[in-house]
Design a protein around this motif. Structure first.
Motif: not given
Length: 128
Positions: A112-128
């Motif tokens: 059976f298949l198990v979903e890996i939920p979508e996740f973001e990768m963002i450089v911390p300074a970019k998040a501000n």
């Protein structure tokens, strides 16, 4: 952080920017992610394969597929969890990943298949 439950398997993801392994001047951005798998079923399961979809914010898309995770194919008994850390390199300071694990119910031998939920990768300074 992202979490999802599919077919009784909880997948929890945390991401970490790795500045010591990144070179923004060369458009090289390294991220680590920690995944925790929890078996909420009444039967043991085995992880056989993974399939990742990786997106850079510049529109670049790639897939990664293979056996197991970080070189192992873990078995989880009911109530057990398994945690591992891996990494992903991007050409931009933002991106995202999602995917699936192929797992096996060790009682009836069905895959059976198990979903890996979508996740973001963002450089911390970019998040501000």
């Amino acid at each position: 952080m992202s979490s999802a439950i599919t077919a009784g398997i909880l997948v929890h993801v945390e991401t970490f920017y790795q500045p010591d392994y990144s070179n923004p001047m060369q458009s090289e951005f390294m991220f680590a992610y920690r995944i925790t798998l929890e078996n909420h079923n009444a039967f043991p399961v085995k992880l056989h394969r993974r399939n990742w979809h990786i997106f850079d914010s510049n529109g670049t898309y790639r897939t990664v597929e293979g056996e197991g995770v970080v070189g192992v194919q873990p078995t989880l008994q009911p109530g057990e969890n398994y945690q591992y850390v891996s990494g992903c390199n991007l050409r931009t300071d933002m991106g995202k990943m999602k995917g699936t694990y192929q797992m096996e119910n060790l009682h009836n031998k069905k895959l059976f298949l198990v979903e890996i939920p979508e996740f973001e990768m963002i450089v911390p300074a970019k998040a501000n």
